[in-house]
Design a protein around this motif. Structure first.
Motif, PDB file in Angstrom:
ATOM      1  N   GLU A   1       0.841  -1.201   0.000  1.00 20.90           N
ATOM      2  CA  GLU A   1       0.000   0.000   0.000  1.00 20.90           C
ATOM      3  C   GLU A   1       0.883   1.262   0.000  1.00 20.90           C
ATOM      4  OE1 GLU A   1      -3.087  -0.016  -0.600  1.00 20.90           O
ATOM      5  OE2 GLU A   1      -3.472  -2.157  -0.328  1.00 20.90           O
TER       6      GLU A   1
ATOM      7  N   ILE B   1       1.997   1.767  -3.529  1.00 21.62           N
ATOM      8  CA  ILE B   1       0.913   2.301  -4.360  1.00 21.62           C
ATOM      9  C   ILE B   1       0.695   3.788  -4.042  1.00 21.62           C
ATOM     10  CG2 ILE B   1      -1.577   2.117  -4.832  1.00 21.62           C
ATOM     11  CD1 ILE B   1       0.133  -0.174  -6.039  1.00 21.62           C
TER      12      ILE B   1
ATOM     13  N   ASN C   1       1.115   6.904  -6.685  1.00 19.10           N
ATOM     14  CA  ASN C   1      -0.024   7.781  -6.959  1.00 19.10           C
ATOM     15  C   ASN C   1       0.151   9.188  -6.394  1.00 19.10           C
ATOM     16  OD1 ASN C   1      -1.372   5.747  -8.293  1.00 19.10           O
ATOM     17  ND2 ASN C   1      -2.508   5.071  -6.488  1.00 19.10           N
TER      18      ASN C   1
ATOM     19  N   CYS D   1      -6.372   2.116 -12.659  1.00 19.04           N
ATOM     20  CA  CYS D   1      -7.797   2.380 -12.442  1.00 19.04           C
ATOM     21  C   CYS D   1      -8.554   2.544 -13.770  1.00 19.04           C
ATOM     22  CB  CYS D   1      -7.944   3.644 -11.605  1.00 19.04           C
ATOM     23  SG  CYS D   1      -9.642   4.044 -11.159  1.00 19.04           S
TER      24      CYS D   1
ATOM     25  N   TYR E   1      -3.236   0.505  -8.608  1.00 17.46           N
ATOM     26  CA  TYR E   1      -3.736  -0.178  -7.409  1.00 17.46           C
ATOM     27  C   TYR E   1      -3.129  -1.562  -7.321  1.00 17.46           C
ATOM     28  CZ  TYR E   1      -6.793  -2.469 -10.807  1.00 17.46           C
ATOM     29  OH  TYR E   1      -7.269  -3.156 -11.893  1.00 17.46           O
TER      30      TYR E   1
ATOM     31  N   CYS F   1      -9.149   2.147  -8.418  1.00 16.60           N
ATOM     32  CA  CYS F   1      -8.166   2.433  -7.379  1.00 16.60           C
ATOM     33  C   CYS F   1      -8.829   2.619  -6.020  1.00 16.60           C
ATOM     34  CB  CYS F   1      -7.378   3.686  -7.748  1.00 16.60           C
ATOM     35  SG  CYS F   1      -8.335   5.214  -7.625  1.00 16.60           S
ATOM     36  N   SER F   2     -10.114   2.968  -6.005  1.00 13.48           N
ATOM     37  CA  SER F   2     -10.786   3.333  -4.760  1.00 13.48           C
ATOM     38  C   SER F   2     -12.285   3.135  -4.908  1.00 13.48           C
ATOM     39  CB  SER F   2     -10.529   4.810  -4.458  1.00 13.48           C
ATOM     40  OG  SER F   2     -11.054   5.605  -5.521  1.00 13.48           O
TER      41      SER F   2
END
Ligand SMILES: [Zn+2]
Ligand SMILES: [Zn+2]
Length: 176
Positions: free
Chosen positions: A12, A15, A19, A136, A145, A157-158
């Motif tokens: 994480e 990532i 990002n 994404c 991601y 991604c979310s």
């Protein structure tokens, strides 16, 4: 998907780094400040431009790994990233749980970050497959991601991007 907490958190971190918004000249410092828990107490976070550049290079390599569409490309890019790492396993219980860190505790910020990110990302790729990293699918997002879902079905991604795309697809169907 079941892998150790430190390793999965390290992915994480990778990532997040890939990002990070690099438009702000102070982005490296902002990133380090937002991820202080990853650095040994007392690590100098005021970096000179060369060190900040190294962190930018690492961020770009993580992104390149996630964007690769073939296993051979993932391996080549991962190996470029690993070449910058200096793994030195270190057992610690600083948070109350005994676990291993990938970097030596007295390394500088660049070495700690690059090593943790490179090792964390590599662990996931070799244990769970190179397809676990992606970009994404939401329009004009571009964030990368890591897919930790059981059936490797992640596309966004979310949750924000997932619901934004669901709404956009619904509206497109309504118009059609
Ligand atoms: Zn730790
Ligand atoms: Zn997104």
């Amino acid at each position: 998907m079941n892998y150790d907490t430190y390793g999965s958190n390290a992915v994480e971190l990778a990532i997040d780094l890939a990002n990070a918004d690099r438009d702000d000249p102070a982005w490296v410092r902002l990133f380090l400040d937002a991820h202080l828990e990853w650095f040994t107490d007392g690590t100098a976070l005021e970096l000179d431009p060369a060190d900040a550049g190294s962190i930018g290079l690492t961020a770009g390599l993580v992104r390149d790994v996630a964007l690769a569409e073939k296993e051979a490309d993932v391996m080549a890019r991962l190996n470029a990233l690993l070449a910058l790492a200096s793994p030195k396993p270190y057992a610690t219980d600083h948070d109350g749980d005994l676990h291993l860190h990938y970097a030596r505790p007295d390394a500088g910020a660049v070495e700690q970050l690059t090593t943790t990110v490179a090792m964390g990302l590599s662990q996931v790729v070799v244990q769970h497959g190179w397809q676990r990293l992606g970009v994404c699918s939401a329009e004009s997002c571009g964030h990368v991601y890591v897919d930790t879902s059981r059936n490797a079905s992640r596309r966004y991604c979310s949750n924000t991007c997932a619901s934004r795309s669901t709404v956009a697809a619904y509206r497109a169907r309504q118009r059609a």
